[in-house]
Design a protein around this motif. Structure first.
Motif, short mmCIF file in Angstrom:
data_model
loop_
_atom_site.label_atom_id
_atom_site.label_comp_id
_atom_site.label_asym_id
_atom_site.label_seq_id
_atom_site.Cartn_x
_atom_site.Cartn_y
_atom_site.Cartn_z
N GLN A 471 38.49 53.97 76.23
CA GLN A 471 39.07 55.24 75.81
C GLN A 471 39.04 56.25 76.97
OE1 GLN A 471 40.54 55.66 72.74
NE2 GLN A 471 40.14 53.44 72.74
N PRO A 472 39.96 57.22 76.97
CA PRO A 472 39.98 58.20 78.05
C PRO A 472 38.66 58.97 78.13
CG PRO A 472 42.00 58.33 76.77
CD PRO A 472 41.07 57.42 76.01
N LYS A 473 38.21 59.19 79.36
CA LYS A 473 36.99 59.97 79.57
C LYS A 473 37.31 61.45 79.37
CE LYS A 473 34.21 58.56 82.76
NZ LYS A 473 33.01 58.18 82.00
N ARG A 474 36.53 62.11 78.54
CA ARG A 474 36.78 63.51 78.22
C ARG A 474 35.89 64.43 79.06
NH1 ARG A 474 39.68 64.67 73.52
NH2 ARG A 474 40.57 62.79 72.59
N PHE A 475 36.46 65.58 79.41
CA PHE A 475 35.77 66.54 80.26
C PHE A 475 35.69 67.89 79.55
CE2 PHE A 475 37.46 63.31 83.00
CZ PHE A 475 36.55 63.19 84.04
N ARG A 476 34.51 68.51 79.64
CA ARG A 476 34.25 69.79 78.99
C ARG A 476 34.00 70.85 80.07
NH1 ARG A 476 29.53 72.31 77.57
NH2 ARG A 476 28.34 70.50 78.31
N GLU A 477 34.55 72.04 79.89
CA GLU A 477 34.37 73.09 80.88
C GLU A 477 32.92 73.57 80.88
OE1 GLU A 477 36.67 77.04 82.57
OE2 GLU A 477 36.78 76.60 80.43
N VAL A 478 32.32 73.59 82.07
CA VAL A 478 30.92 74.01 82.21
C VAL A 478 30.78 75.18 83.18
CG1 VAL A 478 30.03 71.72 81.64
CG2 VAL A 478 30.53 72.29 84.04
N GLY A 479 31.87 75.62 83.75
CA GLY A 479 31.88 76.75 84.67
C GLY A 479 33.32 77.18 84.84
N PRO A 480 33.56 78.26 85.55
CA PRO A 480 34.94 78.72 85.74
C PRO A 480 35.83 77.63 86.33
CG PRO A 480 33.38 80.39 86.47
CD PRO A 480 32.59 79.15 86.22
N MET A 481 36.70 77.07 85.52
CA MET A 481 37.65 76.02 85.90
C MET A 481 36.96 74.78 86.46
SD MET A 481 39.98 77.76 84.69
CE MET A 481 41.13 76.42 84.73
N LEU A 482 35.72 74.56 86.05
CA LEU A 482 34.96 73.37 86.43
C LEU A 482 34.65 72.59 85.17
CD1 LEU A 482 33.37 71.69 88.55
CD2 LEU A 482 31.38 73.14 88.04
N PHE A 483 35.03 71.32 85.14
CA PHE A 483 34.86 70.47 83.97
C PHE A 483 33.98 69.27 84.32
CE2 PHE A 483 38.61 72.95 83.38
CZ PHE A 483 38.81 73.09 82.01
N ARG A 484 33.08 68.93 83.38
CA ARG A 484 32.20 67.78 83.58
C ARG A 484 32.43 66.77 82.47
NH1 ARG A 484 27.73 67.27 86.66
NH2 ARG A 484 27.48 69.54 86.85
N ALA A 485 32.33 65.47 82.80
CA ALA A 485 32.52 64.43 81.80
C ALA A 485 31.51 64.60 80.67
CB ALA A 485 32.37 63.06 82.44
N VAL A 486 31.99 64.47 79.44
CA VAL A 486 31.12 64.63 78.27
C VAL A 486 30.02 63.58 78.27
CG1 VAL A 486 31.05 64.53 75.75
CG2 VAL A 486 32.94 65.70 76.90
N ASN A 487 30.36 62.36 78.65
CA ASN A 487 29.37 61.27 78.67
C ASN A 487 29.22 60.70 80.07
OD1 ASN A 487 28.88 61.28 75.79
ND2 ASN A 487 30.89 60.32 75.55
N GLY A 488 29.09 61.56 81.05
CA GLY A 488 28.96 61.10 82.42
C GLY A 488 28.71 62.24 83.37
N THR A 489 28.81 61.93 84.66
CA THR A 489 28.53 62.93 85.69
C THR A 489 29.78 63.35 86.45
OG1 THR A 489 28.08 61.20 87.33
CG2 THR A 489 26.22 61.97 86.00
N GLU A 490 30.91 62.71 86.18
CA GLU A 490 32.13 63.03 86.92
C GLU A 490 32.55 64.48 86.68
OE1 GLU A 490 31.76 60.59 84.77
OE2 GLU A 490 32.36 58.67 85.62
N LYS A 491 33.15 65.08 87.71
CA LYS A 491 33.58 66.47 87.61
C LYS A 491 35.04 66.61 88.02
CE LYS A 491 30.40 67.79 90.41
NZ LYS A 491 29.60 68.63 91.34
N LEU A 492 35.66 67.62 87.49
CA LEU A 492 37.01 68.03 87.88
C LEU A 492 36.98 69.53 88.14
CD1 LEU A 492 39.06 66.29 85.01
CD2 LEU A 492 38.54 65.33 87.26
N ALA A 493 37.67 69.98 89.17
CA ALA A 493 37.76 71.41 89.46
C ALA A 493 39.22 71.77 89.69
CB ALA A 493 36.92 71.77 90.68
N PHE A 494 39.63 72.89 89.12
CA PHE A 494 41.01 73.35 89.24
C PHE A 494 41.06 74.62 90.08
CE2 PHE A 494 40.91 70.73 85.50
CZ PHE A 494 42.14 70.08 85.47
N VAL A 495 41.95 74.62 91.07
CA VAL A 495 42.12 75.76 91.97
C VAL A 495 43.61 75.99 92.13
CG1 VAL A 495 41.72 76.66 94.29
CG2 VAL A 495 39.97 75.22 93.21
N LYS A 496 44.05 77.25 92.12
CA LYS A 496 45.46 77.57 92.31
C LYS A 496 45.83 77.48 93.80
CE LYS A 496 47.15 78.67 88.20
NZ LYS A 496 47.50 80.07 87.84
#
Length: 670
Positions: A471-496
């Motif tokens: 199933q797709p790995k889901r990410f939850r926002e944990v900081g300003p435009m910073l998302f962390r995997a709900v069941n993991g350590t992977e991160k995503l960050a969004f910048v304009k």
């Protein structure tokens, strides 16, 4: 990853990742260089008082590694249909553990030897190229921030008015689009010196240097060519004399084909263990991925970098040079991993980790250095396997969670989580892509969709980042435009970016996702255009004989003037040309996924296909003419006129699609 091949699950090139296969013997650690002779299990060095792990955390020692990996690796190999793998761990300047699992020759049941069996670490080869560059930097022969054109005998255009530097190249920011032509070749006779390959395969620069990370095998090969020109030695000779031999890597070479002494030690490569062995891969961009090495030899390289250039009594880099090479570079969000010089950060569980992954078509590998813990981890598989989730990623995650655990993060979501999730939703294209050449179409095929779930304000990326359950790995926002995997350590960050579009930074800093800005580049729009076009054109061809049969059966002859009949026939021919082009394109893409691809020898075939593509443009004009004439022809039915209009739109849509995505680009650097 980090692959030698690119982007391509999306064909985008991709193709694969890297090697492994090793024995069931652990090697004895020693001071500096590992001792020669039979492999035996290593004993761990007692930790200083106060440094012992908590009772719930197993100590990183050979016996526990043996138990841990023996319980995991055989299951991985069997489940994923992988022939063999090897794992090696170093700690505190010594070999701690090395063991092979499965077979180097699945058919003959030859076990992998961690000490002797060779595998292809793919793009991990780049670390040896970068090490060679840094050796010349510390000698004052190279400058990381100087225009690379001062070192070479052809020119890298300053497309954006800014020169390309070695620092740009080592951080995968030379701005070049992806290229796979002749990345692999079919045999030794097809190999060309890199001095010939580089100017003939120069890709377009699609970003200003030093800005957008976009992994580049070409740029790495360019760096090796600079080493070659400045040192006065062929790259194979240089890396052998200045890296492999000083590190006593007796079972390691960049040379292709292998020497008679090493050839019997080479593991077979496989797609699936049950599918039969593949042939030896010839890598044209050798400095970017041609290394063949045993796991034991790779441990020498890890130890040298963990000890800032020192292996035993040998110093291949000055300590300050090694530290410089390992340092985080500027240009990435502070919350995300960044590139070092050649290495890239993989930090997690409170540990700063640098490393590199590697993939050929059959071999798949990872090398990780935990700098503060003085631990190195190398794993390689000699088969691609059948799992969607990378076995090597699963293995290292479990290794880290076992020996370097951290408590679950308690990071509350900001009150803007729902709004932020919605704001980043949309289509994204990867920065490592084809843009101006004939494979640009694979970019639209590989666009990723960021989806916001209003139920829990999480986001996920369709077709990317899957959990073990598929199933797709889901990410939850944990900081300003910073998302962390709900069941993991992977991160995503969004910048304009400067245009107000989102840049999506990943844990892998050598590339990122860019929000698709123009509607003409949107996957959904293009799917509608090409789907509508193909559907109408194919139905026209199918209805052609069916309509003739029905007219004959009911004695209803076609009441068209002679000019209208000729136009109708030409339109059907145009439809057949579209089908012929589509079939040829499918064969082309299929050929590119095979070892060696089409290569330069396939240029004539591609040009023939492109001429057929140009004919579809002429066919579109004929379809427009036929539709226009039908609307002023009182003899033709209304529905027949409507269908002609739809067919004209379909032919125009098809030609627009192949033109927009550069399939008619006669410059065949791809």
């Amino acid at each position: 990853m980090f692959t030698l091949l690119k982007s391509s699950s999306d064909l985008r090139t991709g193709i694969a990742l890297l090697l492994a296969s090793c024995v069931c013997a652990s090697l004895t650690p020693g001071q500096g260089p590992a001792p020669k002779g039979p492999a035996t299990k290593a004993q761990s060095t007692p930790k200083a008082s106060g440094e012992r792990p908590t009772p719930s955390t197993p100590e990183l020692i050979a016996s526990d590694l043996d138990t841990f990996l023996d319980g995991l690796m055989p299951l991985q190999l069997e489940h994923a249909d992988i022939a063999g793998a090897v794992v090696a761990v170093v700690k505190d300047g010594k070999l701690l553990f090395a063991k092979g699992y499965g077979y180097s020759d699945y058919e003959k049941k030859v076990p992998v030897s961690a000490e002797n069996t060779l595998f292809r670490p793919g793009s991990i080869s780049k670390l040896f190229t970068w090490t060679s560059v840094m050796q010349l930097v510390e000698q004052g022969k190279l400058d990381l921030d100087r225009d690379v054109n001062t070192y070479i005998d052809f020119k890298i255009p300053a497309t954006f008015g800014k020169p390309t530097t070695l620092r740009d190249i080592m951080t995968h920011r030379p701005g070049l689009e992806e290229t796979i032509k002749d990345l692999f070749v079919g045999s030794e006779k097809d190999m060309r010196p890199i001095a010939q390959y580089l100017p003939a395969h120069l890709p377009r620069q699609i970003y200003p240097p030093g800005t957008i990370p976009a992994y580049s095998n070409y740029a790495t090969t360019l760096a090796a060519y600079i080493v070659q020109r400045v040192s006065g030695q062929q790259f194979d000779d240089y890396v052998e004399a200045h890296v492999l031999k000083p590190l006593e890597m007796a079972h390691a070479t960049f040379r292709q084909p292998l020497s008679d002494a090493l050839k019997p030690l080479m593991s077979n490569g496989y797609q699936l263990a049950s599918g039969g062995a593949k042939t030896f891969e010839f890598v044209q961009v050798a400095p970017a991925g041609s290394l063949s090495a045993s796991a034991e030899s790779m441990t020498h390289f890890m130890i040298a970098h963990l000890q800032n250039g020192r292996y035993g009594s040998v110093q291949i880099l000055k300590p300050e040079t090694a530290v410089q090479m390992h340092q985080r570079q500027q240009g990435w969000p502070a919350s995300m991993n960044a590139m070092a010089l050649g290495f890239y950060e993989e930090s997690r569980n409170g540990q700063r980790i640098i490393g590199h992954g590697g993939d050929t078509q059959w071999f798949h590998s990872d090398l990780h250095l935990l700098l503060d813990a003085n631990v190195g981890f190398f794993v390689s598989y000699n088969s691609a396997g059948k799992d969607d989730v990378s076995p090597r990623g699963v293995l290292f995650n479990k290794f880290m969670d076992r020996y370097f655990p951290v408590p679950p993060a308690n990071e509350p979501s900001p009150p803007t989580a729902a709004q932020d999730a919605r704001s980043v939703a949309g289509l994204y294209e990867i920065s490592r892509r084809f843009e101006t050449n004939i494979l640009a179409v694979t970019t639209v095929l590989g666009e990723a969709r960021v989806i916001a779930d209003p139920k829990d304000n999480t986001i996920y990326i369709d077709e990317f980042f899957k959990d073990l359950n598929g199933q797709p790995k889901r990410f939850r926002e944990v900081g300003p435009m910073l998302f962390r995997a709900v069941n993991g350590t992977e991160k995503l960050a969004f910048v304009k970016d400067a245009n107000g579009n989102w840049l999506l930074y990943l844990d892998y800093p050598f590339m990122l996702f860019q929000q698709v800005g123009h509607v003409l580049d949107h996957k959904i729009f293009n799917y509608v255009v090409i789907g509508f076009s193909i559907c109408i054109i194919v139905l026209t061809l199918l209805f052609w004989p069916v309509a003739a049969i029905l007219r004959k059966h009911y004695a209803k002859p076609l009441t068209l003037s002679e000019p209208a009949r000729r136009a109708r026939t030409l339109v059907h021919v145009a439809c057949l040309v579209v089908v012929l082009f589509s079939a040829g394109l499918a064969l082309l893409l299929n050929s590119l996924e095979k070892p060696g691809g089409l290569g330069s020898a396939g240029d004539f075939k591609i040009h023939v296909l492109q001429i057929i593509g140009l004919l579809t443009g002429i066919g579109a004009l004929i379809a427009i003419y036929n539709a226009a004439k039908s609307w002023v022809d009182a003899q033709q039915w209304l529905w027949y006129k409507i269908w002609n209009a739809l067919l004209a739109a379909a032919c125009v849509g098809f030609f627009w699609f192949i033109y927009h995505w550069n399939l008619l680009n006669f410059k065949l650097n791809y």
